[in-house]
Design an enzyme around this catalytic site. Structure first.
Site, PDB file in Angstrom:
ATOM      1  N   TYR A 130       0.865  -1.181   0.000  1.00  0.00           N
ATOM      2  CA  TYR A 130       0.000   0.000   0.000  1.00  0.00           C
ATOM      3  C   TYR A 130       0.901   1.230   0.000  1.00  0.00           C
ATOM      4  O   TYR A 130       1.503   1.587   1.001  1.00  0.00           O
ATOM      5  CB  TYR A 130      -0.914  -0.023   1.227  1.00  0.00           C
ATOM      6  CG  TYR A 130      -1.944   1.097   1.277  1.00  0.00           C
ATOM      7  CD1 TYR A 130      -2.124   1.995   0.228  1.00  0.00           C
ATOM      8  CD2 TYR A 130      -2.764   1.245   2.395  1.00  0.00           C
ATOM      9  CE1 TYR A 130      -3.068   3.007   0.285  1.00  0.00           C
ATOM     10  CE2 TYR A 130      -3.720   2.259   2.465  1.00  0.00           C
ATOM     11  CZ  TYR A 130      -3.861   3.131   1.412  1.00  0.00           C
ATOM     12  OH  TYR A 130      -4.799   4.141   1.469  1.00  0.00           O
ATOM     13  N   LYS A 158      -1.135  -1.238  -4.183  1.00  0.00           N
ATOM     14  CA  LYS A 158      -2.239  -0.284  -4.162  1.00  0.00           C
ATOM     15  C   LYS A 158      -1.598   1.082  -4.282  1.00  0.00           C
ATOM     16  O   LYS A 158      -0.913   1.547  -3.372  1.00  0.00           O
ATOM     17  CB  LYS A 158      -3.049  -0.387  -2.871  1.00  0.00           C
ATOM     18  CG  LYS A 158      -4.169   0.659  -2.782  1.00  0.00           C
ATOM     19  CD  LYS A 158      -4.923   0.592  -1.457  1.00  0.00           C
ATOM     20  CE  LYS A 158      -5.980   1.687  -1.384  1.00  0.00           C
ATOM     21  NZ  LYS A 158      -6.716   1.675  -0.095  1.00  0.00           N
TER      22      LYS A 158
END
Length: 284
Positions: A130, A158
């Site tokens: 992330y 992400k």
């Protein structure tokens, strides 16, 4: 597995007495899967995991695991430490872990790579990085993202860079094979898909799930005319849903729709203002 399509990072609904509304969570999870989501994220930042007790976290994960199993959908779990990742060994049905680039410390790209080498080595499931530099304070170049891709057990990223930055353009100009790029900035997901991203982890997809799924399909099919029209509409919705700290406006909208029992959040968050919720509802 290949990570593509729309993943919904589930909110944690609360009852009037402040407890986790597990029944509402299950209904909501089933609704977004029925709307076309490819999978769910449990205990991501949208779910306010830091405000949940260990027992509440386990209960949330039990519910979401069951829903994903029943719906044959992918399950991603937020896990940001070696200990949290190792605990997933006791959790059959988890397909991947979503792990945040270390925040605040700004360890540099070498430190980030070494950190994910340790996480991936400890994890029983693939790890999704992330990357959200405007929250963590740690930028990453395209070269660093390619180094992360080279780590065994790292399956994708992400990507939430606050827009389309140079690293994003460079990465997607020559994307690593088998490395999933999932948009994390809801308002910018359409241009990211146009560049070749594989999908998104999108809190805004709690509402209009079918439209976000349509957006991913349209870009994947090369239907730019349709994708632009859908993307423009959804960008406005996303901006309205993120007008206040996530997930406060989303919870306000879901409560107004009768889908969760309250719009409550836990500190340090406070509920969204009525005008912000009303503005988001107008986009629907």
């Amino acid at each position: 597995m290949t990570f593509s399509g729309v993943y919904v990072p589930l909110i944690t609904p609360f009852d009037a007495d402040g407890s986790v509304a597990l029944d509402a969570l299950e209904v909501l999870a089933r609704e977004v899967l029925a709307g076309g989501a490819a999978g769910l994220v449990a205990l991501g930042t949208t779910g306010e995991p830091a405000s949940l007790s260990a027992d509440e976290q386990r209960a949330v994960l039990d519910v979401v695991t069951r829903v994903c199993r029943d719906g044959n959908a992918a399950l991603v779990v937020g896990a940001n430490s070696v200990e949290a990742l190792r605990a997933l060994r006791e959790r059959p049905g988890v397909d991947a872990a979503l792990s945040l680039v270390p925040p605040f410390l700004r360890p540099g790209e070498d430190g980030v790579v070494a950190y994910f080498e340790a996480l991936a080595a400890a994890s029983p499931v693939p790890v999704l990085v992330y990357h959200v530099p405007y929250r963590t304070g740690q930028p990453l170049s395209a070269a660093a993202l390619r180094r992360l891709d080279a780590i065994p057990g790292v399956a994708g990223v992400k990507l939430a860079a606050g827009g389309i930055d140079a690293a994003t353009v460079e990465l997607l100009a020559d994307p690593p094979a088998g490395f999933a790029v999932l948009g994390g900035d809801d308002a910018f997901v359409s241009p990211l898909l146009a560049l070749g991203a594989h999908g998104g982890i999108l809190a805004s997809a709690h509402v209009a799930t079918d439209r976000f799924a349509e957006l991913v399909r349209a870009w994947a099919a090369g239907d730019a005319v349709r994708a632009r029209a859908v993307g423009h509409a959804l960008a406005g919705l996303a901006l309205a849903l993120f007008a206040e700290p996530n997930p406060t406006v989303i919870k306000g909208v879901l409560h107004a729709q009768g889908r969760i029992p309250t719009a409550a959040v836990r500190l340090p968050l406070v509920p969204a203002a009525t005008h912000s919720v009303e503005a988001a509802l107008k986009h629907l």
